[in-house]
Motif scaffolding. Structure first.
Motif, PDB file in Angstrom:
ATOM      1  N   ASN A   1      48.435  27.984  33.848  1.00  0.00           N
ATOM      2  CA  ASN A   1      47.340  28.048  34.801  1.00  0.00           C
ATOM      3  C   ASN A   1      47.588  26.999  35.891  1.00  0.00           C
ATOM      4  O   ASN A   1      48.737  26.627  36.128  1.00  0.00           O
TER       5      ASN A   1
ATOM      6  N   GLU B   1      34.700  42.812  35.808  1.00  0.00           N
ATOM      7  CA  GLU B   1      35.167  41.694  36.593  1.00  0.00           C
ATOM      8  C   GLU B   1      34.618  41.810  37.998  1.00  0.00           C
ATOM      9  O   GLU B   1      34.665  42.868  38.619  1.00  0.00           O
TER      10      GLU B   1
ATOM     11  N   LEU C   1      43.336  31.861  27.176  1.00  0.00           N
ATOM     12  CA  LEU C   1      43.135  32.014  28.618  1.00  0.00           C
ATOM     13  C   LEU C   1      44.452  31.834  29.368  1.00  0.00           C
ATOM     14  O   LEU C   1      44.467  31.537  30.565  1.00  0.00           O
TER      15      LEU C   1
ATOM     16  N   ASN D   1      46.509  32.755  33.738  1.00  0.00           N
ATOM     17  CA  ASN D   1      45.500  33.061  34.740  1.00  0.00           C
ATOM     18  C   ASN D   1      45.631  32.117  35.938  1.00  0.00           C
ATOM     19  O   ASN D   1      46.690  31.527  36.143  1.00  0.00           O
ATOM     20  N   GLU D   2      44.558  31.968  36.715  1.00  0.00           N
ATOM     21  CA  GLU D   2      44.588  31.139  37.919  1.00  0.00           C
ATOM     22  C   GLU D   2      43.557  30.016  37.837  1.00  0.00           C
ATOM     23  O   GLU D   2      43.010  29.589  38.853  1.00  0.00           O
TER      24      GLU D   2
ATOM     25  N   ARG E   1      44.172  36.986  28.358  1.00  0.00           N
ATOM     26  CA  ARG E   1      45.469  36.549  28.877  1.00  0.00           C
ATOM     27  C   ARG E   1      45.884  37.387  30.093  1.00  0.00           C
ATOM     28  O   ARG E   1      45.777  38.600  30.109  1.00  0.00           O
ATOM     29  N   GLY E   2      46.369  36.695  31.148  1.00  0.00           N
ATOM     30  CA  GLY E   2      46.997  37.355  32.277  1.00  0.00           C
ATOM     31  C   GLY E   2      46.111  38.298  33.062  1.00  0.00           C
ATOM     32  O   GLY E   2      46.574  39.337  33.514  1.00  0.00           O
ATOM     33  N   LEU E   3      44.841  37.937  33.269  1.00  0.00           N
ATOM     34  CA  LEU E   3      43.919  38.799  34.007  1.00  0.00           C
ATOM     35  C   LEU E   3      43.704  38.317  35.448  1.00  0.00           C
ATOM     36  O   LEU E   3      42.939  38.936  36.190  1.00  0.00           O
ATOM     37  N   GLY E   4      44.333  37.224  35.828  1.00  0.00           N
ATOM     38  CA  GLY E   4      44.129  36.696  37.171  1.00  0.00           C
ATOM     39  C   GLY E   4      42.810  35.991  37.333  1.00  0.00           C
ATOM     40  O   GLY E   4      42.308  35.841  38.454  1.00  0.00           O
ATOM     41  N   LEU E   5      42.217  35.520  36.250  1.00  0.00           N
ATOM     42  CA  LEU E   5      40.907  34.861  36.294  1.00  0.00           C
ATOM     43  C   LEU E   5      41.006  33.489  36.952  1.00  0.00           C
ATOM     44  O   LEU E   5      41.895  32.704  36.650  1.00  0.00           O
TER      45      LEU E   5
END
Length: 259
Positions: free
Chosen positions: A85, A6, A60, A63-64, A39-43
């Motif tokens: 999101n 990342e 997805l 995330n953001e 899921r839930g990686l702050g992407l």
């Protein structure tokens, strides 16, 4: 320290990179990836995700994300979860011609017109825009005409927000909605708790004359038939999930994909 693969984009926005995808899937070629859970990686940036041309199942959620541009090239995508999101539109999904199931609960979709881009997706049968159990919704869901508007825009849908609207079992969901509406009328405020009244008139539960027994027996028969259908569907769903876990998961392990 940043997670492997990342890289921050503008203002520290996390984006999807080939390294991230390969580390998550074990695939050497992005085109070979069929199932992907991010899921839930702050992407906040989908990066190179559009290069996964063979992708069929994508999570997805949590995330953001504010836009889905790269997904327009995923013509094989069948199941997509973008819940929780910051999406204000779904336009890129108009090109995902094989999309069957979409979970977009917990975003910023404000009007039913923002769903018009999905009108050409002939395979789309399942759509979720709100999830009471997870406390996820969209601003458009607060409209009293929300349900009717979605059905008019997307008449091919079979399931909306987890409730079947056409096909086997849809009558039961309609009955539950009618009952809920009668108990919680939206046009006027309901009575306070101190003024609560019985749901039925006195004597409602008393036995009826014999002449009504045939009607009661028929109602009971129909209820038992519906109950048996529910049990059959539950068994079929359990079998399908077991087969999917066996086919998608490595030997000796189990995976969970909630859409």
């Amino acid at each position: 320290m940043e997670p492997p693969g990342e890289k921050p984009g503008e203002a520290g926005r996390l984006r999807i990179t080939p390294q991230l995808l390969k580390s998550r899937t074990g695939e050497f070629a992005l085109e070979s990836i069929l199932l992907l859970k991010l899921r839930g990686l702050g992407l906040a940036d989908l990066g190179c995700l559009g290069e996964c041309l063979g992708l069929e199942w994508l999570d997805l959620s949590g995330n953001e994300l504010t836009q889905l541009g790269p997904l327009a090239s995923l013509r094989q995508l069948a199941v997509l979860n973008v819940s929780n999101n910051r999406l204000t539109g779904l336009e890129p999904l108009a090109a995902c011609e094989n999309l069957q199931s979409l979970n977009a609960a917990g975003n910023l979709l404000a009007t039913p017109s923002q769903l018009q881009c999905l009108g050409g997706l002939r395979c789309l049968e399942h759509l979720r825009l709100r999830d009471p159990l997870a406390r996820l919704s969209n601003p458009l869901c607060t409209s009293p005409s929300y349900w009717a508007a979605v059905r008019e825009l997307l008449p091919g849908l079979k399931v909306i927000d987890g409730e079947r609207v056409t096909g086997r079992g849809s009558e039961l969901y309609q009955l539950c909605r009618d009952l809920d509406s009668s108990l919680h009328p939206s046009s006027s405020p309901g009575p306070r708790a101190t003024e609560a009244k019985p749901w039925v008139e006195p004597g409602y539960w008393e036995s009826r004359p014999t002449r009504s027994s045939s009607i009661l027996e028929e109602a009971c028969r129909q209820f038992q038939d519906t109950l048996q259908e529910c049990r059959d569907l539950d068994r079929q769903a359990s079998d399908s999930l077991a087969q999917a876990e066996q086919a998608l998961g490595p030997v000796g392990t189990t995976s969970s994909f909630v859409f």
